[in-house]
Design a protein around this motif. Structure first.
Motif, PDB file in Angstrom:
ATOM      1  N   PRO A 290      33.615  55.898  39.628  1.00  0.00           N
ATOM      2  CA  PRO A 290      34.000  54.693  40.366  1.00  0.00           C
ATOM      3  C   PRO A 290      34.217  53.520  39.414  1.00  0.00           C
ATOM      4  O   PRO A 290      33.568  53.437  38.362  1.00  0.00           O
ATOM      5  N   SER A 291      35.077  52.625  39.783  1.00  0.00           N
ATOM      6  CA  SER A 291      35.344  51.444  38.964  1.00  0.00           C
ATOM      7  C   SER A 291      34.114  50.546  38.944  1.00  0.00           C
ATOM      8  O   SER A 291      33.516  50.258  39.969  1.00  0.00           O
ATOM      9  N   ARG A 292      33.750  50.076  37.759  1.00  0.00           N
ATOM     10  CA  ARG A 292      32.610  49.160  37.647  1.00  0.00           C
ATOM     11  C   ARG A 292      33.032  47.737  37.988  1.00  0.00           C
ATOM     12  O   ARG A 292      32.192  46.871  38.173  1.00  0.00           O
ATOM     13  N   VAL A 293      34.321  47.480  38.076  1.00  0.00           N
ATOM     14  CA  VAL A 293      34.800  46.148  38.414  1.00  0.00           C
ATOM     15  C   VAL A 293      34.844  45.962  39.931  1.00  0.00           C
ATOM     16  O   VAL A 293      34.381  44.963  40.460  1.00  0.00           O
ATOM     17  N   SER A 294      35.382  46.922  40.628  1.00  0.00           N
ATOM     18  CA  SER A 294      35.522  46.775  42.075  1.00  0.00           C
ATOM     19  C   SER A 294      34.276  47.201  42.841  1.00  0.00           C
ATOM     20  O   SER A 294      34.111  46.839  43.996  1.00  0.00           O
ATOM     21  N   HIS A 295      33.390  47.951  42.232  1.00  0.00           N
ATOM     22  CA  HIS A 295      32.158  48.385  42.878  1.00  0.00           C
ATOM     23  C   HIS A 295      30.965  47.907  42.063  1.00  0.00           C
ATOM     24  O   HIS A 295      30.330  48.664  41.351  1.00  0.00           O
ATOM     25  N   LEU A 296      30.687  46.621  42.178  1.00  0.00           N
ATOM     26  CA  LEU A 296      29.586  46.038  41.421  1.00  0.00           C
ATOM     27  C   LEU A 296      28.248  46.453  42.016  1.00  0.00           C
ATOM     28  O   LEU A 296      28.144  46.691  43.227  1.00  0.00           O
ATOM     29  N   PRO A 297      27.206  46.512  41.185  1.00  0.00           N
ATOM     30  CA  PRO A 297      25.878  46.836  41.730  1.00  0.00           C
ATOM     31  C   PRO A 297      25.403  45.701  42.635  1.00  0.00           C
ATOM     32  O   PRO A 297      25.809  44.550  42.448  1.00  0.00           O
ATOM     33  N   PRO A 298      24.542  45.967  43.605  1.00  0.00           N
ATOM     34  CA  PRO A 298      24.072  44.912  44.492  1.00  0.00           C
ATOM     35  C   PRO A 298      23.245  43.879  43.726  1.00  0.00           C
ATOM     36  O   PRO A 298      22.629  44.185  42.706  1.00  0.00           O
ATOM     37  N   ARG A 299      23.260  42.647  44.239  1.00  0.00           N
ATOM     38  CA  ARG A 299      22.486  41.577  43.608  1.00  0.00           C
ATOM     39  C   ARG A 299      20.996  41.843  43.772  1.00  0.00           C
ATOM     40  O   ARG A 299      20.575  42.478  44.747  1.00  0.00           O
ATOM     41  N   ALA A 300      20.215  41.323  42.862  1.00  0.00           N
ATOM     42  CA  ALA A 300      18.774  41.467  42.936  1.00  0.00           C
ATOM     43  C   ALA A 300      18.254  40.697  44.155  1.00  0.00           C
ATOM     44  O   ALA A 300      18.709  39.584  44.440  1.00  0.00           O
TER      45      ALA A 300
END
Length: 61
Positions: free
Chosen positions: A46-56
């Motif tokens: 998956p793209s790391r740009v369009s699928h960012l990890p959720p915020r803390a």
């Protein structure tokens, strides 16, 4: 392929009359699993740009 309204050739017409039309049936679950396995095998990620990890989140408790 014959145009709509055109008559099928004799041999084809006889085979269709004898056997009926052939329609391949694809198992959707098997097709999905094979597609996923193929994507993993070739290394698609998956793209790391369009699928960012959720915020803390702030944890309470």
């Amino acid at each position: 392929m014959t145009p709509r309204g055109a008559r099928a050739p004799g041999a084809l017409r006889k085979r269709l009359a004898r056997d009926g039309p052939f329609a391949p049936v694809v198992d959707p679950a098997g097709a999905a699993i094979m597609t996923l396995e193929s994507l993993v095998r070739i290394g698609v990620r998956p793209s790391r740009v369009s699928h960012l990890p959720p915020r803390a989140k702030e944890r309470v408790g």
